[in-house]
Enzyme design. Structure first.
Site, PDB file in Angstrom:
ATOM      1  N   VAL A   1      10.046 -13.780  30.704  1.00 17.36           N
ATOM      2  CA  VAL A   1      11.470 -14.060  30.964  1.00 17.36           C
ATOM      3  C   VAL A   1      11.856 -15.220  29.715  1.00 17.36           C
ATOM      4  O   VAL A   1      10.873 -16.068  29.694  1.00 17.36           O
ATOM      5  CB  VAL A   1      11.793 -14.042  32.428  1.00 17.36           C
ATOM      6  N   SER A   2      13.072 -15.205  29.587  1.00 16.21           N
ATOM      7  CA  SER A   2      13.396 -16.232  28.519  1.00 16.21           C
ATOM      8  C   SER A   2      13.733 -17.628  29.250  1.00 16.21           C
ATOM      9  O   SER A   2      13.442 -18.512  28.557  1.00 16.21           O
ATOM     10  CB  SER A   2      14.812 -15.685  27.810  1.00 16.21           C
ATOM     11  N   THR A   3      14.057 -17.536  30.563  1.00 14.14           N
ATOM     12  CA  THR A   3      14.689 -18.768  31.169  1.00 14.14           C
ATOM     13  C   THR A   3      13.924 -19.004  32.313  1.00 14.14           C
ATOM     14  O   THR A   3      13.547 -17.918  32.884  1.00 14.14           O
ATOM     15  CB  THR A   3      16.239 -19.114  31.364  1.00 14.14           C
TER      16      THR A   3
END
Length: 226
Positions: free
Chosen positions: A44-46
């Site tokens: 996931v990006s964050t």
């Protein structure tokens, strides 16, 4: 006891058994290796985004291990992906929820697919239903490679066309000179006079040290006019 067993065998009351019966039977051709594994990778990006959806899908696909990263796709350093490389062995399959979880760009994705192919590791993407351990999956892999090569050729052709058009208008490619001729000559003269620190010369003319040294080298290699 042994004599009784021999007598029973001779009378046909006990079945005869060859010594080969004690040897392990060979694995049938094409049987999967006992240690073949499916290893999942999720990203996931964050930190706020949740990995549960990807993790559940990978577990449902039969992954024995799921390695995760919380990093942007544009980030080159992804420790989880490096861990995946360490775990994968020939015959294993890397499983991702979606292809963009693995590659940061088409070129990066092709690089990963090529690496896995060389290591004899399969790739399974659940969202795109791509499985490189199958014939159709391998065809898809080669199509990706062809698209990447097509993209590289387009970029190369556009670059060459742009340079040709610029030359036709009297322009030259490459970065423009940081300073005009007079200021370059001044920089070289100040350098050779050795009365001012290098840092001050660079600050005054708005150039870096490597640029100053490049001007000095260029001046030294120019032929002296007769």
């Amino acid at each position: 006891m042994a004599e009784a067993s021999i007598r029973l065998k001779s009378e046909g009351l006990l079945p005869k058994r060859d010594d080969d019966d004690f040897l392990p039977k060979p694995r049938p051709i094409g049987a999967p290796p006992a240690l073949r594994m499916k290893i999942g990778y999720a990203r996931v990006s964050t930190a706020e985004q949740n990995l549960d959806l990807q993790r559940d899908a990978l577990k449902a696909a039969g992954c024995e291990k799921v390695i995760t990263d919380k990093a942007s796709g544009a980030t080159a350093a992804r420790p989880g992906l490096e861990k995946v490389k360490e775990l994968l062995r020939a015959g294993d399959t890397l499983v991702v929820w979606r292809l963009d979880r693995l590659g940061r760009s088409l070129r990066d994705l092709i690089g990963w697919m090529t690496y896995l192919d060389e290591e004899k590791v399969g790739l399974l993407s659940l969202h795109e239903a791509i499985d490189t351990t199958t014939t159709s999956g391998k065809l898809t892999f080669h199509l990706f490679g062809a698209l990447a090569e097509f993209e590289r050729n387009l970029i190369r052709e556009r670059t060459q066309a742009g340079l040709t058009a610029a030359r036709a208008r009297g322009k030259k490619g490459g970065r423009p000179a940081a300073l005009g001729k007079d200021k370059r000559d001044l920089a070289v003269r100040l350098y050779h006079e050795n009365t001012m620190p290098i840092a001050k010369i660079c600050s005054m003319l708005g150039i870096s040290k490597p640029t100053l040294y490049a001007y000095v080298r260029s001046a030294e290699t120019k032929p002296v006019a007769a």
